[in-house]
Design a protein around this motif. Structure first.
Motif, mmCIF file in Angstrom:
data_model
loop_
_atom_site.group_PDB
_atom_site.id
_atom_site.type_symbol
_atom_site.label_atom_id
_atom_site.label_comp_id
_atom_site.label_asym_id
_atom_site.label_seq_id
_atom_site.Cartn_x
_atom_site.Cartn_y
_atom_site.Cartn_z
ATOM 1 N N LEU A 112 0.823 -1.199 0.000
ATOM 2 C CA LEU A 112 0.000 0.000 0.000
ATOM 3 C C LEU A 112 0.863 1.258 0.000
ATOM 4 C CD1 LEU A 112 -2.751 -0.931 2.631
ATOM 5 C CD2 LEU A 112 -2.754 -1.323 0.167
ATOM 6 N N THR A 113 0.369 2.274 -0.675
ATOM 7 C CA THR A 113 1.046 3.571 -0.684
ATOM 8 C C THR A 113 0.764 4.286 0.635
ATOM 9 O OG1 THR A 113 -0.869 4.722 -1.600
ATOM 10 C CG2 THR A 113 0.677 3.729 -3.183
ATOM 11 N N PRO A 114 1.501 5.345 0.961
ATOM 12 C CA PRO A 114 1.188 6.106 2.181
ATOM 13 C C PRO A 114 -0.252 6.614 2.199
ATOM 14 C CG PRO A 114 3.367 6.694 1.400
ATOM 15 C CD PRO A 114 2.762 5.795 0.351
ATOM 16 N N ALA A 115 -0.776 7.038 1.051
ATOM 17 C CA ALA A 115 -2.165 7.516 0.992
ATOM 18 C C ALA A 115 -3.137 6.373 1.282
ATOM 19 C CB ALA A 115 -2.456 8.132 -0.371
ATOM 20 N N GLU A 116 -2.867 5.196 0.736
ATOM 21 C CA GLU A 116 -3.719 4.037 1.000
ATOM 22 C C GLU A 116 -3.614 3.613 2.464
ATOM 23 O OE1 GLU A 116 -3.839 1.733 -3.287
ATOM 24 O OE2 GLU A 116 -2.078 1.478 -2.020
ATOM 25 N N HIS A 117 -2.420 3.740 3.016
ATOM 26 C CA HIS A 117 -2.216 3.434 4.426
ATOM 27 C C HIS A 117 -3.105 4.314 5.303
ATOM 28 C CE1 HIS A 117 0.306 3.681 8.229
ATOM 29 N NE2 HIS A 117 0.016 2.400 8.132
ATOM 30 N N GLU A 118 -3.221 5.605 4.966
ATOM 31 C CA GLU A 118 -4.091 6.513 5.710
ATOM 32 C C GLU A 118 -5.553 6.096 5.590
ATOM 33 O OE1 GLU A 118 -3.266 8.895 7.853
ATOM 34 O OE2 GLU A 118 -1.218 8.205 7.527
ATOM 35 N N ILE A 119 -5.957 5.609 4.411
ATOM 36 C CA ILE A 119 -7.326 5.129 4.225
ATOM 37 C C ILE A 119 -7.598 3.967 5.172
ATOM 38 C CG2 ILE A 119 -8.886 3.965 2.603
ATOM 39 C CD1 ILE A 119 -7.506 5.603 0.370
ATOM 40 N N VAL A 120 -6.637 3.048 5.281
ATOM 41 C CA VAL A 120 -6.802 1.894 6.168
ATOM 42 C C VAL A 120 -6.978 2.353 7.606
ATOM 43 C CG1 VAL A 120 -5.621 -0.122 7.139
ATOM 44 C CG2 VAL A 120 -5.587 0.267 4.676
ATOM 45 N N TRP A 121 -6.128 3.281 8.058
ATOM 46 C CA TRP A 121 -6.191 3.733 9.452
ATOM 47 C C TRP A 121 -7.431 4.552 9.766
ATOM 48 C CZ3 TRP A 121 -3.974 0.914 12.636
ATOM 49 C CH2 TRP A 121 -2.709 0.389 12.415
ATOM 50 N N SER A 122 -8.076 5.121 8.747
ATOM 51 C CA SER A 122 -9.290 5.907 8.994
ATOM 52 C C SER A 122 -10.550 5.046 9.032
ATOM 53 C CB SER A 122 -9.442 6.987 7.908
ATOM 54 O OG SER A 122 -9.688 6.386 6.647
ATOM 55 N N THR A 123 -10.390 3.742 8.823
ATOM 56 C CA THR A 123 -11.535 2.827 8.822
ATOM 57 C C THR A 123 -12.014 2.575 10.247
ATOM 58 O OG1 THR A 123 -10.592 1.743 6.888
ATOM 59 C CG2 THR A 123 -12.291 0.533 8.071
ATOM 60 N N ALA A 124 -13.323 2.486 10.424
ATOM 61 C CA ALA A 124 -13.874 2.135 11.734
ATOM 62 C C ALA A 124 -13.291 0.801 12.184
ATOM 63 C CB ALA A 124 -15.398 2.052 11.653
ATOM 64 N N LEU A 125 -12.997 0.692 13.470
ATOM 65 C CA LEU A 125 -12.270 -0.469 13.986
ATOM 66 C C LEU A 125 -12.958 -1.801 13.679
ATOM 67 C CD1 LEU A 125 -9.728 -1.235 15.498
ATOM 68 C CD2 LEU A 125 -10.989 -1.041 17.637
ATOM 69 N N LEU A 126 -14.277 -1.868 13.822
ATOM 70 C CA LEU A 126 -14.993 -3.112 13.544
ATOM 71 C C LEU A 126 -14.837 -3.524 12.084
ATOM 72 C CD1 LEU A 126 -16.816 -5.350 14.635
ATOM 73 C CD2 LEU A 126 -18.783 -3.919 14.047
ATOM 74 N N ASN A 127 -14.950 -2.554 11.167
ATOM 75 C CA ASN A 127 -14.779 -2.852 9.754
ATOM 76 C C ASN A 127 -13.331 -3.195 9.425
ATOM 77 O OD1 ASN A 127 -17.143 -0.442 9.600
ATOM 78 N ND2 ASN A 127 -17.558 -2.378 8.613
ATOM 79 N N LEU A 128 -12.401 -2.547 10.120
ATOM 80 C CA LEU A 128 -10.991 -2.865 9.914
ATOM 81 C C LEU A 128 -10.716 -4.323 10.282
ATOM 82 C CD1 LEU A 128 -8.091 -1.984 9.236
ATOM 83 C CD2 LEU A 128 -7.850 -1.311 11.621
ATOM 84 N N HIS A 129 -11.244 -4.753 11.417
ATOM 85 C CA HIS A 129 -11.052 -6.151 11.816
ATOM 86 C C HIS A 129 -11.723 -7.099 10.830
ATOM 87 C CE1 HIS A 129 -8.840 -6.030 15.572
ATOM 88 N NE2 HIS A 129 -9.457 -4.903 15.838
ATOM 89 N N GLY A 130 -12.925 -6.741 10.366
ATOM 90 C CA GLY A 130 -13.590 -7.567 9.358
ATOM 91 C C GLY A 130 -12.767 -7.673 8.091
ATOM 92 N N GLY A 131 -12.201 -6.541 7.648
ATOM 93 C CA GLY A 131 -11.357 -6.546 6.463
ATOM 94 C C GLY A 131 -10.112 -7.386 6.649
ATOM 95 N N LEU A 132 -9.527 -7.349 7.847
ATOM 96 C CA LEU A 132 -8.353 -8.173 8.133
ATOM 97 C C LEU A 132 -8.699 -9.658 8.064
ATOM 98 C CD1 LEU A 132 -6.863 -6.118 11.081
ATOM 99 C CD2 LEU A 132 -5.734 -6.555 8.890
ATOM 100 N N ILE A 133 -9.832 -10.040 8.633
ATOM 101 C CA ILE A 133 -10.242 -11.444 8.631
ATOM 102 C C ILE A 133 -10.502 -11.928 7.207
ATOM 103 C CG2 ILE A 133 -12.137 -12.998 9.288
ATOM 104 C CD1 ILE A 133 -12.277 -11.307 11.925
ATOM 105 N N MET A 134 -11.090 -11.074 6.382
ATOM 106 C CA MET A 134 -11.430 -11.474 5.010
ATOM 107 C C MET A 134 -10.274 -11.311 4.024
ATOM 108 S SD MET A 134 -15.304 -10.059 4.612
ATOM 109 C CE MET A 134 -15.005 -8.470 5.379
ATOM 110 N N GLY A 135 -9.176 -10.703 4.459
ATOM 111 C CA GLY A 135 -8.041 -10.519 3.557
ATOM 112 C C GLY A 135 -8.250 -9.428 2.529
ATOM 113 N N ILE A 136 -9.093 -8.425 2.847
ATOM 114 C CA ILE A 136 -9.338 -7.354 1.866
ATOM 115 C C ILE A 136 -8.767 -6.015 2.325
ATOM 116 C CG2 ILE A 136 -11.336 -8.433 0.764
ATOM 117 C CD1 ILE A 136 -13.161 -6.683 2.490
#
Length: 199
Positions: free
Chosen positions: A21-45
Motif C-alpha cells: 500500500l502507498t502512504p495515501a492508501e495506508h491513511e485510508i486503512v487507518w481511517s476505517t472504523a475499527l470493527l470494519n478494519l477487523h472484518g477486512g483483516l479477517i477477510m483478507g481485503i
C-alpha cells in the motif's frame, strides 16, 4: 470430475504477488472504523490485488456511484477498498502475516485455501441473488491463498522467540505498536521495506 481436478489444483500453494500500500492508501486503512478494519483483516481485503479489468478505476467509481443500488454502496463504503469488489482470488495477506506472525498464517492453520468454486453471484436491485456469474474462463479455481511469501506448510525459516500476548494482538493490525504495546517479531520478513512500515 471437475471437483476432483479443482482439489488437485489447490493442493499446492498458488503464489500471487503481494500488494504494497502507498502512504495515501495506508491513511485510508487507518481511517476505517475499527470493527470494519477487523472484518477486512479477517477477510483478507485490507490489501487486495485486483485482477486485470477492462474498466479503469475512475470508470469503476462512476459505476459504483451511479449504477450500484444503495444496499451495495452502504456496505462497500465501510471498508478501506470496498467489500463487494473483491473475488476470492483477489484477496490479499492474512491478518497474522500482516502482524508478522507467519507461524499462525491462516492457510498454515487450515492447510489450504477457501475455494469459491469459480463462481460469483449476481444480485438484483433489492439484494436478491438471481444468477451465478462464472468469472474465470481458464478453469482455474477462484481461491484465496494468503499472499505473504512465507511457506504455508513445513517449517518456517525461524520461529518467533516469544508467543503473542493479548496486548500484542488486540486492536489495530500493527499490534498497537504506536500505542504503547510491544510488537512481536515474526517468522518472515515482509515482501519489501515499504510493507514493513505499513503494518
Amino acid at each position: 470430475m471437475k471437483d476432483h481436478s479443482m482439489k488437485e489444483t489447490t493442493s499446492a500453494v498458488i503464489r500471487r504477488p503481494q500488494r504494497t500500500l502507498t502512504p495515501a492508501e495506508h491513511e485510508i486503512v487507518w481511517s476505517t472504523a475499527l470493527l470494519n478494519l477487523h472484518g477486512g483483516l479477517i477477510m483478507g481485503i485490507i490489501d487486495p490485488v485486483p485482477n486485470l479489468s477492462p474498466m479503469s478505476e475512475d470508470e469503476g467509481a462512476w459505476v459504483r456511484a451511479q449504477v450500484w443500488p444503495r444496499f451495495l454502496t452502504e456496505i462497500d463504503d465501510k471498508y478501506p477498498f470496498g467489500f463487494w469488489r473483491w473475488s476470492m482470488c483477489e484477496r490479499g495477506t492474512c491478518w497474522n502475516c500482516l502482524s508478522r506472525r507467519c507461524d499462525l498464517c491462516v492457510h498454515r492453520q487450515e492447510g489450504g485455501p477457501h475455494v469459491d468454486g469459480n463462481v460469483e453471484w449476481v444480485h438484483n436491485a433489492r439484494g436478491r441473488c438471481v444468477a451465478k456469474l462464472l468469472i474465470r474462463s481458464d478453469d482455474a479455481p477462484c481461491v484465496w491463498w494468503c499472499r505473504c511469501p512465507c511457506p504455508k506448510d513445513g517449517p518456517l525459516a525461524s520461529e518467533p522467540e516469544t508467543p503473542p500476548t493479548s496486548a500484542d494482538t488486540a486492536g489495530r493490525p500493527d499490534g498497537g505498536a504506536e500505542r504503547g504495546s510491544r510488537r512481536v517479531e515474526g517468522a518472515c520478513e515482509p515482501a519489501d521495506e515499504a510493507q514493513d512500515t505499513l503494518f
